[in-house]
Design a protein around this motif. Structure first.
Motif, short mmCIF file in Angstrom:
data_model
loop_
_atom_site.label_atom_id
_atom_site.label_comp_id
_atom_site.label_asym_id
_atom_site.label_seq_id
_atom_site.Cartn_x
_atom_site.Cartn_y
_atom_site.Cartn_z
N VAL A 158 42.41 46.26 33.10
CA VAL A 158 41.84 46.72 34.19
C VAL A 158 40.52 47.28 33.78
O VAL A 158 40.33 48.49 33.48
N LYS A 159 39.55 46.56 34.30
CA LYS A 159 38.25 47.33 33.85
C LYS A 159 37.74 48.56 34.80
O LYS A 159 38.15 48.47 35.87
N GLY A 160 36.97 49.46 34.15
CA GLY A 160 36.49 50.57 34.84
C GLY A 160 37.49 51.60 34.86
O GLY A 160 37.05 52.67 35.46
N THR A 161 38.44 51.67 34.05
CA THR A 161 39.56 52.70 34.21
C THR A 161 39.44 53.93 33.19
O THR A 161 39.91 54.74 33.10
N GLY A 162 38.60 53.40 31.99
CA GLY A 162 38.11 54.36 31.24
C GLY A 162 38.72 54.20 29.84
O GLY A 162 39.53 53.38 29.45
N ARG A 163 38.39 54.82 28.73
CA ARG A 163 39.03 54.74 27.29
C ARG A 163 39.39 53.32 26.97
O ARG A 163 38.39 52.65 26.83
N ALA A 164 40.51 53.23 26.64
CA ALA A 164 41.03 52.17 25.60
C ALA A 164 40.67 50.74 26.50
O ALA A 164 40.22 49.84 25.82
N ILE A 197 40.08 39.94 31.80
CA ILE A 197 39.68 41.20 32.56
C ILE A 197 39.76 41.14 34.00
O ILE A 197 39.51 40.00 34.64
N TYR A 198 40.27 42.19 34.47
CA TYR A 198 40.54 42.28 35.93
C TYR A 198 39.65 43.55 36.74
O TYR A 198 39.73 44.56 36.12
N ASN A 199 38.94 43.00 37.55
CA ASN A 199 38.25 44.18 38.50
C ASN A 199 38.92 44.27 39.63
O ASN A 199 39.10 43.15 40.49
N ASP A 249 37.98 42.64 43.03
CA ASP A 249 38.03 41.25 43.14
C ASP A 249 38.95 41.24 44.34
O ASP A 249 40.26 41.37 44.61
N GLU A 250 38.68 40.25 45.07
CA GLU A 250 39.08 39.82 46.47
C GLU A 250 40.43 39.04 46.18
O GLU A 250 41.54 39.27 47.18
N SER A 251 40.59 38.53 45.13
CA SER A 251 41.72 37.57 44.94
C SER A 251 43.21 38.31 44.81
O SER A 251 44.34 38.11 44.99
N GLY A 252 43.11 39.67 44.20
CA GLY A 252 43.89 40.44 44.14
C GLY A 252 44.68 40.55 42.66
O GLY A 252 44.57 39.63 41.95
N LEU A 253 45.31 41.70 42.38
CA LEU A 253 45.96 41.83 40.94
C LEU A 253 47.01 40.59 40.93
O LEU A 253 47.13 40.20 39.43
N ASP A 254 47.72 40.30 41.67
CA ASP A 254 48.65 39.28 41.57
C ASP A 254 48.24 37.81 41.07
O ASP A 254 48.78 37.25 40.35
N TYR A 255 47.05 37.54 41.94
CA TYR A 255 46.30 36.31 41.47
C TYR A 255 45.89 36.36 39.92
O TYR A 255 45.96 35.54 39.22
N ALA A 256 45.28 37.41 39.53
CA ALA A 256 44.94 37.71 38.20
C ALA A 256 45.92 37.62 37.25
O ALA A 256 45.76 37.07 36.14
N ILE A 257 47.04 38.19 37.58
CA ILE A 257 48.24 38.04 36.62
C ILE A 257 48.62 36.45 36.53
O ILE A 257 48.88 36.06 35.51
#
Length: 824
Positions: free
Chosen positions: A373-379, A450-452, A455-463
């Motif tokens: 998940v991009k933009g959440t920081g650190r690792a 990489i997931y933003n 993104d309108e498609s949603g996390l389930d679509y990215a998974i």
């Protein structure tokens, strides 16, 4: 942390219950009893412990689980014995005083919290769980009642030990516990079969995420869990990304079906001494309080559904839970094998430190996709940067050419600076390890996505995309289609699978079978248009299976199963009889004749779409029913049939004590749609075809419907809107008064009527002339008779008067011609 090899399958390594202790190097004082026994003068088994029955049993919210809630057929005594016989924990039996506190053992427990003390060592002795602990039955398991948290979840939990490093340094879970863990989750915790395993890893106490990004992640995670029935796995603590997942579970409207498993460290759990089974109520419910905790300790999250508390003997030391979590994920994947493939797993990385990078690296090395998940920081941001700047190159290995990935010189320098920016306080050694592990992650570039959150498609679509792209073995396309169907993502299947692969007819029928099992209407439509043949798929055996797989709560299943003996399948003739009852004997169902020995379970049907439309309607999947209706050979008859079944379902639903108004509304709308479909077909027929075709459409009998026609079917099934349609009423008028060809033009009708009137006038004129001729012949005969009479009288010397009378008669006879002429 070193990456773990693939789990061993052999059971050759045996677990030892006790680790042989080395002779004490110094003179020791042997203590025959525990400190509690010395103080009370009684055995430890007889010492009274505080009870929290009243708090657990009288909770105001009423959320305490009783025997019925814990599991079907739950027996507290047998469960208690089984758990203690299968799961062991390390217990220190040697007291080695801590230099900071003489009343505290180096194992982290005080003298009051310590187990049976066999000996006391001097404080100069190095404490080790392998040397100073013995394995004893676990004493912490049951159900947790969070007394100071507003939570409806009461997680089941168990404290588990790890294997001794001297026995097996590679693995954390003892070999004998593998089967016990499976039995615990399936037989005792009653967990449902998952469709996916989602491992969420990330930051703990230093985790920071803005509300918008956190909300988007929670919404996408719950959507993925709902779509697949996934098990979610985290660290189980009430902080960081673990708390974020727990909050998502608690806020979800369908949280009763979500499985969120936490793998926490027993030695770092705040208030862990409250979790002893000695403090449990009679149904193994244990009160627990969360809190801020001291350094190195965290509370358990109140919203996870199940918790494993991993104890390796070390207090306040992290690490064992990470290895245990990785291994238990392997066990879960092996538990659910379908067609030779284990349960799919995806690892999601949010923020995090070195331990999170370890989990991410382990995932890709075992060919499990990694979603960052991009933009959440650190690792997470470090791994995203490395993936975005990775460069591909070719490497020739024998006759094969492999595509590998690496970082350029500038990107390497920037990556090192980024790592030092986030982890400099841990020292250059830690930064160096993180850099090496990130480079190893890049080597599995194709396993990473990489997931933003925007993104309108949603996390389930990215998974799902991450899972599909990670499948590269033989038969990958088939496995990808299975995943897409399970996730109800026809767009993914069409764009990324069907556009690249061509499937045989039998493969399409296999996918159709899966789609029908998942009740996925859009996928059924896609497969039918791709060439799947329902006639080849739907056999007598398959339709029998479908009716025997109806939800037991549906009124159709209750009606069918109530007339069938236990453990006996419902037969298609029984289904046919039920359909006849629903239709009030309107026609004989074709399923009634399938009970004789002349039919095989592999026989197919002439009208499979009609039968599947009926099945889908009875099941309550009206979208699927409408889809199959589009392919039926008798659309009007089938639509009227669906209309009647919907109204029967409405009546059955209203008989329930608690009527579901939304469900009734759905069935009412479906009934109206079916009737509108039937009317639409009649509209098209009346407007596009001749009156003769409309008559045939309404009056021709259908063999598959017991020789009923549309007119009889609509009237019998009380389809009032259909009966009131002008075309239907015009047909009834034709039956009574005869048909009129409405296609004839107006001018033609006027000309025809005018000609008919002239013809009738001429015909009437000709008929009057003939009548006149007949009257004239009669008059002539009368005149001739009178002349003959006068001649006879003249020969007899008749007086003149008579003659005059005769003359007068002739004059009258002539006068009779006047009206006849006038008539002419």
């Amino acid at each position: 942390m070193d990456t773990l090899p693939t789990r061993r399958k052999s059971t050759a390594v045996q677990q030892v219950d006790k680790v042989d202790l080395e002779p004490p190097p110094l003179a020791v004082t042997t203590i025959p009893a525990t400190l509690e026994e010395v103080a009370t003068g009684r055995p430890s088994s007889e010492i009274d412990r505080p009870s929290f029955y009243s708090s657990a049993r009288n909770r105001a919210s009423g959320g305490v689980l009783d025997a019925d809630n814990i599991g079907e057929g739950f027996d507290e005594e047998s469960y208690y014995k089984w758990v203690r016989s299968e799961f062991n924990i390390p217990v220190c039996h040697y007291f080695i005083p801590s230099p900071k506190d003489k009343n505290l053992c180096k194992c982290g427990r005080s003298s009051m919290q310590h187990g049976e003390i066999t000996a006391v060592y001097p404080e100069t002795t190095t404490w080790s769980p392998d040397k100073h602990c013995r394995l004893e039955p676990t004493n912490c398991f049951g159900t947790i009642n969070f007394v100071n948290e507003d939570s409806i979840t009461m997680p089941k939990f168990i404290r588990v030990g790890t294997t001794s490093t001297e026995v097996d340094p590679k693995y954390t879970i003892p070999e004998k516990n593998i089967e016990a863990i499976k039995n615990l989750m399936l037989d005792h915790w009653k967990l449902s079969t998952p469709g996916l395993l989602i491992s969420v890893t990330g930051g703990a106490k230093s985790f920071r995420l803005n509300k918008t990004m956190a909300g988007d992640f929670q919404q996408g995670l719950m959507a993925a869990a709902k779509a697949t029935g996934a098990w979610i796995m985290t660290g189980g603590e009430n902080c960081g990304v673990m708390s974020l997942v727990g909050e998502a579970v608690s806020l979800s409207s369908f949280n009763s079906s979500i499985v969120a498993i936490g793998i926490a460290n027993w030695g770092k759990t705040l208030n862990r001494n409250m979790l002893h089974t000695d403090y449990a109520a009679e149904d193994l419910v244990i009160d627990y309080r969360t809190g801020q905790g001291i350094k190195g300790e965290s509370s358990l999250d109140p919203h996870h559904t199940h918790l494993f508390l991993v104890d390796d003997g070390y207090p306040h030391t992290a690490g064992c839970e990470i290895k245990y979590r990785i291994e238990i994920q392997d066990i879960i994947q092996d538990m659910f094998v379908h067609e030779g493939m284990g349960l799919p797993k995806v690892c999601i990385l949010l923020e995090g430190g070195e331990a999170s990078i370890d989990c991410a690296l382990n995932a890709v090395q075992y060919n499990n996709p990694l979603l960052i998940v991009k933009g959440t920081g650190r690792a997470a941001d470090i791994v995203c940067y490395a993936l975005e700047h990775a460069e591909s190159y070719e490497k020739i290995a024998g006759s094969d050419i492999k595509i590998l990935w690496k970082l350029g010189e500038e990107a390497t320098k920037a990556l090192k600076m980024l790592i030092e920016k986030h982890f400099h306080k841990y020292g250059f050694k830690v930064c160096g390890r993180i850099f090496t592990k990130v480079l190893k992650i890049i080597e599995s570039y194709k396993m990473c996505k990489i997931y933003n959150t925007q993104d309108e498609s949603g996390l389930d679509y990215a998974i799902l995309l991450a899972l599909i792209s990670s499948i590269t073995e033989s038969g990958a396309a088939t496995r990808q289609m299975q995943l897409a169907i399970a996730w109800r993502q026809p767009r993914v299947a069409k764009q990324f699978i069907l556009s690249k692969h061509t499937f045989r007819a039998d493969q399409l029928n296999h996918f159709l079978d899966i789609a029908i099992d998942h009740q996925s209407t859009e996928f059924i439509r896609l497969l039918l248009y791709q060439g799947a043949d329902l006639k080849d798929y739907l056999t007598i055996g398959e339709l029998t299976h479908l009716y025997n797989s109806l939800p037991e709560t549906s009124c159709v299943a209750k009606l069918l199963y109530s007339r069938t003996e236990e453990n006996v399948q419902v037969s298609l003739p029984q289904v046919g009889m039920m359909i006849e009852v629903i239709l009030e004997g309107t026609y004989k169902s074709p399923l009634r004749d399938l009970g004789d020995q002349n039919h095989d379970i592999n026989d197919t049907f002439a009208n499979p779409y009609d039968l599947m439309m009926t099945y889908a309607t009875l099941r309550g999947n009206f979208d699927m029913a409408m889809l199959f209706w589009e392919f039926t050979k008798a659309p009007t008859m089938c639509a009227l049939l669906g209309f009647k079944i919907c109204h029967w379902l409405i009546k059955q639903e209203r008989k329930n004590i608690q009527t579901d108004d939304d469900h009734v509304q759905e069935m009412t709308e479906a009934a109206n749609r079916f009737e509108e479909y039937a009317i639409g077909v009649m509209d098209e027929c009346s407007s596009e075809y001749s009156r003769t075709h409309l008559t045939m459409f309404l009056s021709v009998p259908r063999k598959e419907f017991s020789n009923l026609n549309v007119v009889d079917m609509a009237y019998t099934l009380e389809a009032r809107k259909f009966v009131a349609h002008p075309a239907y009423q015009a047909h009834l008028t034709d039956l009574w008064l005869g048909p009129i060809d409405h296609t004839t033009s107006t001018l033609t009708l006027i000309a025809g009527c005018t000609g008919a009137c002239m013809f009738m006038k001429i015909f009437n004129k000709k008929r009057m002339t003939n009548e006149e001729i007949r009257q004239r012949e009669i008059s002539r005969e009368k005149s001739k008779a009178l002349t003959d009479q006068i001649s006879f009288m003249a020969s007899k010397s008749i007086p003149r008067v008579s003659f005059s009378h005769g003359k007068s008669s002739r004059s009258q006879s002539k006068k009779k011609k006047v009206p006849t002429a006038t008539l002419r």
